[in-house]
Design a protein around this motif. Structure first.
Motif, PDB file in Angstrom:
ATOM      1  N   TYR A   1      78.714 -50.575  -7.665  1.00 12.34           N
ATOM      2  CA  TYR A   1      80.067 -50.072  -7.905  1.00 12.34           C
ATOM      3  C   TYR A   1      80.436 -50.241  -9.369  1.00 12.34           C
ATOM      4  O   TYR A   1      80.246 -51.307  -9.944  1.00 12.34           O
ATOM      5  CB  TYR A   1      81.042 -50.831  -6.996  1.00 12.34           C
ATOM      6  CG  TYR A   1      82.501 -50.546  -7.245  1.00 12.34           C
ATOM      7  CD1 TYR A   1      82.990 -49.241  -7.245  1.00 12.34           C
ATOM      8  CD2 TYR A   1      83.401 -51.583  -7.460  1.00 12.34           C
ATOM      9  CE1 TYR A   1      84.335 -48.981  -7.466  1.00 12.34           C
ATOM     10  CE2 TYR A   1      84.750 -51.337  -7.677  1.00 12.34           C
ATOM     11  CZ  TYR A   1      85.203 -50.029  -7.680  1.00 12.34           C
ATOM     12  OH  TYR A   1      86.536 -49.779  -7.898  1.00 12.34           O
TER      13      TYR A   1
ATOM     14  N   THR B   1      78.040 -63.001 -22.269  1.00 13.89           N
ATOM     15  CA  THR B   1      77.163 -62.044 -22.932  1.00 13.89           C
ATOM     16  C   THR B   1      76.802 -60.932 -21.960  1.00 13.89           C
ATOM     17  O   THR B   1      77.000 -61.066 -20.742  1.00 13.89           O
ATOM     18  CB  THR B   1      75.854 -62.718 -23.385  1.00 13.89           C
ATOM     19  OG1 THR B   1      75.212 -63.244 -22.229  1.00 13.89           O
ATOM     20  CG2 THR B   1      76.109 -63.827 -24.375  1.00 13.89           C
TER      21      THR B   1
ATOM     22  N   GLU C   1      74.558 -62.228 -19.276  1.00 11.57           N
ATOM     23  CA  GLU C   1      75.234 -63.001 -18.223  1.00 11.57           C
ATOM     24  C   GLU C   1      75.974 -62.081 -17.237  1.00 11.57           C
ATOM     25  O   GLU C   1      75.946 -62.294 -16.024  1.00 11.57           O
ATOM     26  CB  GLU C   1      76.229 -63.995 -18.853  1.00 11.57           C
ATOM     27  CG  GLU C   1      75.569 -65.216 -19.473  1.00 11.57           C
ATOM     28  CD  GLU C   1      76.567 -66.163 -20.151  1.00 11.57           C
ATOM     29  OE1 GLU C   1      76.441 -67.367 -19.972  1.00 11.57           O
ATOM     30  OE2 GLU C   1      77.467 -65.678 -20.875  1.00 11.57           O
ATOM     31  N   VAL C   2      76.630 -61.043 -17.799  1.00 10.44           N
ATOM     32  CA  VAL C   2      77.380 -60.123 -16.936  1.00 10.44           C
ATOM     33  C   VAL C   2      76.431 -59.342 -16.033  1.00 10.44           C
ATOM     34  O   VAL C   2      76.668 -59.215 -14.823  1.00 10.44           O
ATOM     35  CB  VAL C   2      78.238 -59.160 -17.791  1.00 10.44           C
ATOM     36  CG1 VAL C   2      78.835 -58.076 -16.920  1.00 10.44           C
ATOM     37  CG2 VAL C   2      79.330 -59.932 -18.513  1.00 10.44           C
TER      38      VAL C   2
ATOM     39  N   SER D   1      75.108 -61.283 -13.185  1.00 15.71           N
ATOM     40  CA  SER D   1      76.060 -61.583 -12.117  1.00 15.71           C
ATOM     41  C   SER D   1      76.002 -60.536 -11.002  1.00 15.71           C
ATOM     42  O   SER D   1      76.435 -60.793  -9.881  1.00 15.71           O
ATOM     43  CB  SER D   1      77.489 -61.704 -12.669  1.00 15.71           C
ATOM     44  OG  SER D   1      78.002 -60.429 -12.982  1.00 15.71           O
ATOM     45  N   GLY D   2      75.438 -59.360 -11.290  1.00 12.48           N
ATOM     46  CA  GLY D   2      75.265 -58.354 -10.251  1.00 12.48           C
ATOM     47  C   GLY D   2      74.257 -58.777  -9.194  1.00 12.48           C
ATOM     48  O   GLY D   2      74.235 -58.229  -8.090  1.00 12.48           O
TER      49      GLY D   2
ATOM     50  N   TYR E   1      73.966 -62.071  -8.155  1.00  6.59           N
ATOM     51  CA  TYR E   1      74.356 -63.327  -7.519  1.00  6.59           C
ATOM     52  C   TYR E   1      74.689 -63.184  -6.038  1.00  6.59           C
ATOM     53  O   TYR E   1      74.336 -64.039  -5.226  1.00  6.59           O
ATOM     54  CB  TYR E   1      75.539 -63.953  -8.268  1.00  6.59           C
ATOM     55  CG  TYR E   1      75.212 -64.382  -9.689  1.00  6.59           C
ATOM     56  CD1 TYR E   1      73.892 -64.474 -10.117  1.00  6.59           C
ATOM     57  CD2 TYR E   1      76.222 -64.693 -10.589  1.00  6.59           C
ATOM     58  CE1 TYR E   1      73.586 -64.854 -11.420  1.00  6.59           C
ATOM     59  CE2 TYR E   1      75.921 -65.083 -11.893  1.00  6.59           C
ATOM     60  CZ  TYR E   1      74.604 -65.162 -12.295  1.00  6.59           C
ATOM     61  OH  TYR E   1      74.310 -65.546 -13.575  1.00  6.59           O
ATOM     62  N   GLY E   2      75.369 -62.096  -5.689  1.00  7.68           N
ATOM     63  CA  GLY E   2      75.738 -61.905  -4.280  1.00  7.68           C
ATOM     64  C   GLY E   2      74.523 -61.760  -3.389  1.00  7.68           C
ATOM     65  O   GLY E   2      74.434 -62.368  -2.324  1.00  7.68           O
TER      66      GLY E   2
ATOM     67  N   PHE F   1      78.169 -52.293 -17.289  1.00  7.60           N
ATOM     68  CA  PHE F   1      78.586 -52.389 -15.884  1.00  7.60           C
ATOM     69  C   PHE F   1      77.687 -51.567 -14.970  1.00  7.60           C
ATOM     70  O   PHE F   1      77.466 -51.932 -13.818  1.00  7.60           O
ATOM     71  CB  PHE F   1      80.057 -51.992 -15.730  1.00  7.60           C
ATOM     72  CG  PHE F   1      80.972 -52.992 -16.386  1.00  7.60           C
ATOM     73  CD1 PHE F   1      80.737 -54.349 -16.254  1.00  7.60           C
ATOM     74  CD2 PHE F   1      82.049 -52.595 -17.164  1.00  7.60           C
ATOM     75  CE1 PHE F   1      81.540 -55.290 -16.867  1.00  7.60           C
ATOM     76  CE2 PHE F   1      82.863 -53.528 -17.787  1.00  7.60           C
ATOM     77  CZ  PHE F   1      82.609 -54.882 -17.636  1.00  7.60           C
TER      78      PHE F   1
ATOM     79  N   ARG G   1      74.876 -53.826 -14.425  1.00  4.32           N
ATOM     80  CA  ARG G   1      75.223 -54.852 -13.438  1.00  4.32           C
ATOM     81  C   ARG G   1      75.115 -54.287 -12.015  1.00  4.32           C
ATOM     82  O   ARG G   1      74.713 -54.991 -11.081  1.00  4.32           O
ATOM     83  CB  ARG G   1      76.656 -55.342 -13.692  1.00  4.32           C
ATOM     84  CG  ARG G   1      77.136 -56.357 -12.672  1.00  4.32           C
ATOM     85  CD  ARG G   1      78.524 -56.854 -12.962  1.00  4.32           C
ATOM     86  NE  ARG G   1      79.520 -55.805 -12.813  1.00  4.32           N
ATOM     87  CZ  ARG G   1      80.839 -56.011 -12.819  1.00  4.32           C
ATOM     88  NH1 ARG G   1      81.298 -57.223 -12.965  1.00  4.32           N
ATOM     89  NH2 ARG G   1      81.686 -55.015 -12.701  1.00  4.32           N
ATOM     90  N   ALA G   2      75.487 -52.987 -11.861  1.00  2.00           N
ATOM     91  CA  ALA G   2      75.390 -52.368 -10.540  1.00  2.00           C
ATOM     92  C   ALA G   2      73.933 -52.092 -10.175  1.00  2.00           C
ATOM     93  O   ALA G   2      73.548 -52.180  -9.014  1.00  2.00           O
ATOM     94  CB  ALA G   2      76.201 -51.076 -10.513  1.00  2.00           C
TER      95      ALA G   2
ATOM     96  N   THR H   1      79.845 -57.615  -3.934  1.00  2.00           N
ATOM     97  CA  THR H   1      78.419 -57.915  -3.865  1.00  2.00           C
ATOM     98  C   THR H   1      78.120 -58.988  -2.819  1.00  2.00           C
ATOM     99  O   THR H   1      76.982 -59.416  -2.687  1.00  2.00           O
ATOM    100  CB  THR H   1      77.866 -58.385  -5.233  1.00  2.00           C
ATOM    101  OG1 THR H   1      78.625 -59.523  -5.652  1.00  2.00           O
ATOM    102  CG2 THR H   1      77.957 -57.302  -6.278  1.00  2.00           C
TER     103      THR H   1
ATOM    104  N   ILE I   1      79.821 -62.090  -2.330  1.00  2.00           N
ATOM    105  CA  ILE I   1      80.132 -63.497  -2.606  1.00  2.00           C
ATOM    106  C   ILE I   1      81.358 -63.911  -1.791  1.00  2.00           C
ATOM    107  O   ILE I   1      82.361 -63.199  -1.784  1.00  2.00           O
ATOM    108  CB  ILE I   1      80.360 -63.695  -4.121  1.00  2.00           C
ATOM    109  CG1 ILE I   1      79.018 -63.556  -4.841  1.00  2.00           C
ATOM    110  CG2 ILE I   1      80.989 -65.056  -4.422  1.00  2.00           C
ATOM    111  CD1 ILE I   1      79.095 -63.541  -6.330  1.00  2.00           C
TER     112      ILE I   1
END
Lengths: 251, 284
Positions: A80, A95, A98-99, A102-103, A105-106, A151, A154-155, B175, B177
């Motif tokens: 998304y 940074t 890092e961003v 984070s995509g 992590y879930g 982004f 990240r997706a 996602t 979490i």
């Protein structure tokens, strides 16, 4: 036959008494690029939120990969990208790397750490969106177009099969917007990714998408872009309520 | 000269307490600052005050409560307050800061009533308001160690989830979490940190160690990891310099620690500004 990635059946959504979406039926097949257009307040964002499972419709249902969205276990199959302006605080100390990470992590799940191959995947998608030179830059210091590409990365990092974009080019200059659409075209044509994009930008429809849906509470049109261009005047006056002129940017 | 200080048990205790609080406060503070929740710490510290007052009242009226350190009750109140904060934040999603005045004034109101009901206390309540690190005892030190352990473990285990939630809560939720669970656990952890740090800097200054070192690091850091590391470094400098300065100058320890962290913050601003001017002159 190609699988239905998104299947919306007779969807109704209203905020209190006000109906926002009224009997929407829509399917997106695997590998398709669907562009959704409509005036402000036509329910575009509400539709996206229902598709993502952020809002629960009063009637009808949304199936993703054949499963009801609210019970879909593997959220990593959906990527998304929202409007740039409201998605994050530009002073945030993070940074690009890092961003983008984070995509993941879930889908990694609780109590699991990032492994070597996860970081390799992060690097790979950063290269793919053309931000290699910026991986250790603070995300807030990038241009709007670069942020949107971060982004997208990240997706993409969780290998989604469907990418949902909600007016991703709002507030981004024309050149970066063109680059952004080129990136989407690569993802769509070369990687076969299914894309669903809500947009204000009518000029993108003919050149990039496979199917167009016009929304104003109901679907006023759903078909191929050439058909849309042919009947444009009628469709748009039905959608927007008055005749408007399509401004071609000549991509 | 410094060696001399370590001969005193109270100074050793104070140093240990300071180092622990100087580690956990800024780490939790980084998340509070980037999520624009810094004032929540202040609200919860005032709730802790009412808990401490309730503890003191119990101690005064009931002999059996003599063993009960008022800070325990402060901690319980703080955790209950944090649950309320989270509920209020969910109730008023579009203006979440409303939770702050409600909880803060509620905490002070209850605290004042409890203090007046006890007709004042024998124990100096100022020690809780402004901190009294030099009077930290064994029992309190143990409490701080346990809280620090819990907090560090929590932050280490959920580092990636907390980062994702802080950066973009909606996306993190999408996602997969568990947003509600982690937000709840986080605010409880904040409450624990506040209650544990009250002896070091005091209720009125508790948010200082959570926010000022973070504000200083945000001036020059690029990444989240760097921000965490520098915030801890600045907090440690503030605690250690503050403690020694307070001892030699005979100043209030909590206030001195806060002032040192403000000085660090101002120095960073100054360095940044001079570098900027220097570079501009070079280019010009």
């Amino acid at each position: 036959m190609r699988e239905n990635v998104v299947e919306i059946k007779n969807l109704h959504y209203s905020y209190e008494e006000q109906a926002v979406l009224d009997g929407i039926d829509l399917t997106v097949k695997q590998g398709e690029f669907l562009g959704i257009v409509g005036p402000n307040g036509s329910g575009k964002s509400t539709l996206v939120k229902c598709i993502l499972g952020l809002l629960k419709p009063q009637a009808g249902e949304v199936l993703l990969f054949g499963q009801p969205v609210r019970t879909l276990g593997e959220r990593s199959r959906i990527g998304y990208v929202s409007q740039k302006s409201n998605s994050f605080n530009s002073g945030f100390p993070a940074t690009v790397r890092e961003v983008v990470a984070s995509g993941l992590y879930g889908s990694l799940g609780l109590f699991r750490r990032m492994k070597k191959q996860d970081w390799e995947k992060v690097e790979e998608v950063i290269d793919q969106v053309g931000l290699s030179a910026f991986r250790d830059q603070n995300i807030g210091k990038l241009s709007g177009g670069q942020q949107q590409r971060a982004f997208i990365a990240r997706a993409l990092v969780s290998d989604p099969r469907l990418l949902v974009l909600d007016e991703p080019t709002v507030g981004i200059d024309a050149k970066s917007t063109a680059q952004f659409y080129d990136l989407l075209a690569v993802l769509h044509r070369e990687e076969g990714l299914t894309l669903l994009m809500v947009t204000h930008d009518l000029s993108v429809l003919s050149s990039h998408v496979d199917r167009v849906a016009c929304l104003n509470k109901r679907l006023t049109f759903h078909g191929r872009p050439d058909e849309f261009e042919r009947k444009q005047t009628e469709i748009l006056s039905a959608t927007y309520g008055h005749e408007i002129q399509l401004v071609s940017h000549g991509h | 000269m410094i060696e001399m200080l370590f001969q005193f048990e109270w100074m050793r205790n104070a140093l240990l307490a300071g180092v622990m609080i100087g580690l956990i406060s800024p780490l939790v503070g980084v998340y509070l600052v980037v999520r624009r929740m810094s004032l929540i710490a202040d609200a919860l510290s005032h709730v802790t005050l009412s808990g401490v007052a309730a503890g003191l009242l119990l101690q005064k009226d009931f002999a059996w409560a003599g063993w009960l350190n008022p800070i325990y009750l402060g901690m319980v109140f703080s955790v209950i307050g944090s649950v309320f904060v989270e509920q209020l934040r969910r109730l008023y999603r579009t203006f979440q800061e409303i939770a702050i005045p409600i909880i803060l004034s509620g905490g002070v109101g209850l605290g004042v009533v409890l203090i007046s009901a006890a007709n004042g206390f024998n124990v100096d309540i100022a020690g809780y308001l402004f901190g009294s690190i030099l009077a930290v005892g064994r029992q309190e030190l143990l409490l701080m160690a346990v809280v620090s352990g819990i907090v560090l473990l929590f932050l280490l285990i959920f580092y990636k989830e907390l980062f994702a939630l802080s950066f973009d809560e909606e996306h993190a939720f999408l996602t997969g979490i568990p947003r509600r669970l982690l937000n709840f656990l986080f605010i409880v952890v904040v409450a624990l940190v506040i209650a544990a740090s009250i002896r070091v800097v005091g209720i009125l200054l508790v948010s200082a160690l959570m926010t000022i070192p973070v504000a200083a690091s945000l001036q020059f850091t690029n990444s989240f990891r760097q921000t965490c590391i520098w915030s801890v470094i600045f907090a440690q400098i503030a605690v250690l310099c503050g403690l020694f300065a307070a001892y030699y100058l005979n100043w209030a320890s909590g206030g001195t620690i806060v002032l040192v962290s403000i000085v660090i913050f101002l120095l960073i601003l100054l360095i940044k500004k001079s570098l900027f001017l220097f570079r501009r002159r070079k280019i010009g």
